[in-house]
Motif scaffolding. Sequence first.
Motif, PDB file in Angstrom:
ATOM      1  N   LEU A   1      64.746  -9.159 -36.245  1.00 41.94           N
ATOM      2  CA  LEU A   1      65.592  -9.815 -38.030  1.00 41.94           C
ATOM      3  C   LEU A   1      65.144 -11.123 -38.234  1.00 41.94           C
TER       4      LEU A   1
ATOM      5  N   VAL B   1      69.014   0.700 -29.487  1.00 36.42           N
ATOM      6  CA  VAL B   1      69.973   0.685 -30.610  1.00 36.42           C
ATOM      7  C   VAL B   1      70.256   2.232 -30.858  1.00 36.42           C
TER       8      VAL B   1
ATOM      9  N   GLY C   1      72.582   2.795 -28.221  1.00 34.36           N
ATOM     10  CA  GLY C   1      73.371   1.720 -27.733  1.00 34.36           C
ATOM     11  C   GLY C   1      74.663   2.100 -29.323  1.00 34.36           C
ATOM     12  N   ASP C   2      73.532   2.042 -30.129  1.00 27.61           N
ATOM     13  CA  ASP C   2      74.813   3.603 -31.410  1.00 27.61           C
ATOM     14  C   ASP C   2      75.452   4.600 -30.560  1.00 27.61           C
TER      15      ASP C   2
ATOM     16  N   VAL D   1      79.097   1.937 -28.320  1.00 29.75           N
ATOM     17  CA  VAL D   1      79.941   1.161 -29.312  1.00 29.75           C
ATOM     18  C   VAL D   1      81.210   1.150 -29.573  1.00 29.75           C
TER      19      VAL D   1
ATOM     20  N   GLY E   1      82.692   1.054 -34.124  1.00 34.50           N
ATOM     21  CA  GLY E   1      81.555   2.470 -34.821  1.00 34.50           C
ATOM     22  C   GLY E   1      80.769   0.980 -34.518  1.00 34.50           C
ATOM     23  N   ARG E   2      79.316   1.034 -35.428  1.00 34.75           N
ATOM     24  CA  ARG E   2      78.333   0.617 -35.355  1.00 34.75           C
ATOM     25  C   ARG E   2      77.415  -0.600 -35.655  1.00 34.75           C
ATOM     26  N   PRO E   3      77.861  -1.614 -34.905  1.00 43.05           N
ATOM     27  CA  PRO E   3      77.383  -2.568 -35.922  1.00 43.05           C
ATOM     28  C   PRO E   3      75.973  -3.419 -36.897  1.00 43.05           C
ATOM     29  N   LEU E   4      75.456  -2.332 -36.986  1.00 38.69           N
ATOM     30  CA  LEU E   4      74.448  -2.425 -38.312  1.00 38.69           C
ATOM     31  C   LEU E   4      73.870  -0.743 -38.629  1.00 38.69           C
ATOM     32  N   LEU E   5      73.774  -0.775 -39.746  1.00 42.32           N
ATOM     33  CA  LEU E   5      73.343   0.140 -40.626  1.00 42.32           C
ATOM     34  C   LEU E   5      72.020   0.063 -40.901  1.00 42.32           C
ATOM     35  N   HIS E   6      70.443   0.887 -40.751  1.00 40.53           N
ATOM     36  CA  HIS E   6      69.712   1.145 -41.232  1.00 40.53           C
ATOM     37  C   HIS E   6      69.286   1.933 -42.255  1.00 40.53           C
ATOM     38  N   GLU E   7      68.713   1.382 -43.142  1.00 44.76           N
ATOM     39  CA  GLU E   7      68.533   1.892 -44.785  1.00 44.76           C
ATOM     40  C   GLU E   7      66.452   2.334 -44.369  1.00 44.76           C
TER      41      GLU E   7
ATOM     42  N   MET F   1      70.431   6.036 -45.433  1.00 43.72           N
ATOM     43  CA  MET F   1      70.389   5.093 -44.276  1.00 43.72           C
ATOM     44  C   MET F   1      70.139   6.850 -43.210  1.00 43.72           C
ATOM     45  N   PHE F   2      69.088   5.984 -42.624  1.00 39.87           N
ATOM     46  CA  PHE F   2      69.186   6.809 -40.721  1.00 39.87           C
ATOM     47  C   PHE F   2      68.801   6.918 -39.759  1.00 39.87           C
ATOM     48  N   ASP F   3      68.855   7.363 -39.113  1.00 37.87           N
ATOM     49  CA  ASP F   3      68.750   7.431 -37.499  1.00 37.87           C
ATOM     50  C   ASP F   3      67.216   7.211 -36.966  1.00 37.87           C
TER      51      ASP F   3
END
Lengths: 166, 166
Positions: free
Chosen positions: A34, A97, A100-101, A105, A109-115, A122-124
């Motif tokens: 981060l 992550v 954990g997501d 959780v 819901g999940r604290p962060l989203l990833h682009e 937005m992906f997993d």
Amino acid sequence: MRWDSLEQEQCSVARTVAVIGDRWSLLILRDCFLRVRRFEEFQSRLGVTRHILADRLKKLVRFGVLRRAPYQVNPTRHEYILTQKGLDLYPVVMAIVHWGDTHMVDERGRPLLHEHKRCGKMFDPVLVCSECGEPIVAKEVHVHAGPGAAEGAAEGLAAREAARAK
Amino acid sequence: MRWDSLEQEQCSVARTVAVIGDRWSLLILRDCFLRVRRFEEFQSRLGVTRHILADRLKKLVRFGVLRRAPYQVNPTRHEYILTQKGLDLYPVVMAIVHWGDTHMVDERGRPLLHEHKRCGKMFDPVLVCSECGEPIVAKEVHVHAGPGAAEGAAEGLAAREAARAK
DNA sequence: TTCAATGGTTCTATTTAGGAACCTTTTGGT
DNA sequence: ACCAAAAGGTTCCTAAATAGAACCATTGAA
């Protein structure tokens, strides 16, 4: 078992655990991804004691996961930056992550989203086979002794496979 | 920081670390994926003290990663089996194995090889984007606050991004 | 001249882990 | 009937790691 004997084990998990297998190292790495880089910022974000933080940063530098780079002189100050070896831990962090997501959780819901910048969505993260590209599940993987296997390891594996099959 | 406060954090990494973020839990899980199931076998393979092993198995059961199932009566004996939640940790374990294979092996090479039964080949695990299927690298991922984000988390992220950009 | 900021180190008290012995239930041998 | 062994723990004591707080060094600014 001492920590320093862990890194001498023949198992890749054990050797990796010697590097990241404690509470704080993984959280420090999360923050590195981060873009956190400085002692004070790690300390205030993590709430870890300064003593332990100094120790873990040293350990991560010693293992080549982070490098300590000066960013000013008078007085000299350093920051901690991921090396390529450290950047290569991204799949580990992302897998953690994602688990954990999925499983830990709360109702918010999940604290962060990833682009993914490349595709813009937005992906997993998904773990796939390097050969066929299909997602990997534990039951579809078979283990063989490799060149660095300990004596007897292959036999132990074979015995357990046989026991399970009967 | 206490262990039990870790699992209350809003971060998915912190919550996962509460489950697997110690030396032994990850090694126990590795053995679970190698079909180890019984107390004595964990103990003799890992060299962990019985005390700590009992404690970690209990913790993993409490978190729903393992379940404790009787396999005989007179006297009753149990074994520890991965739940679906536990099986879902496979990407984490494989990512760790792969990093260890890449960065921590000695001159003899990797101790285990993995065969994907589906395609029949030896493989490496690769983390890809669920949307476009491309491999994920840290620099191509952008983070956004999700619904479960703590107050101020988004601002903190934005500030760091801005500082980095200038 | 003193203060604040950064990046640590040092101290003691607590917590956690290691090592070994012990306990319980049941089977199997003599 | 008696003893040992196997599986799966628990209990005890000691050793190591961690928490929490205070302290130190360098330098620039007030």
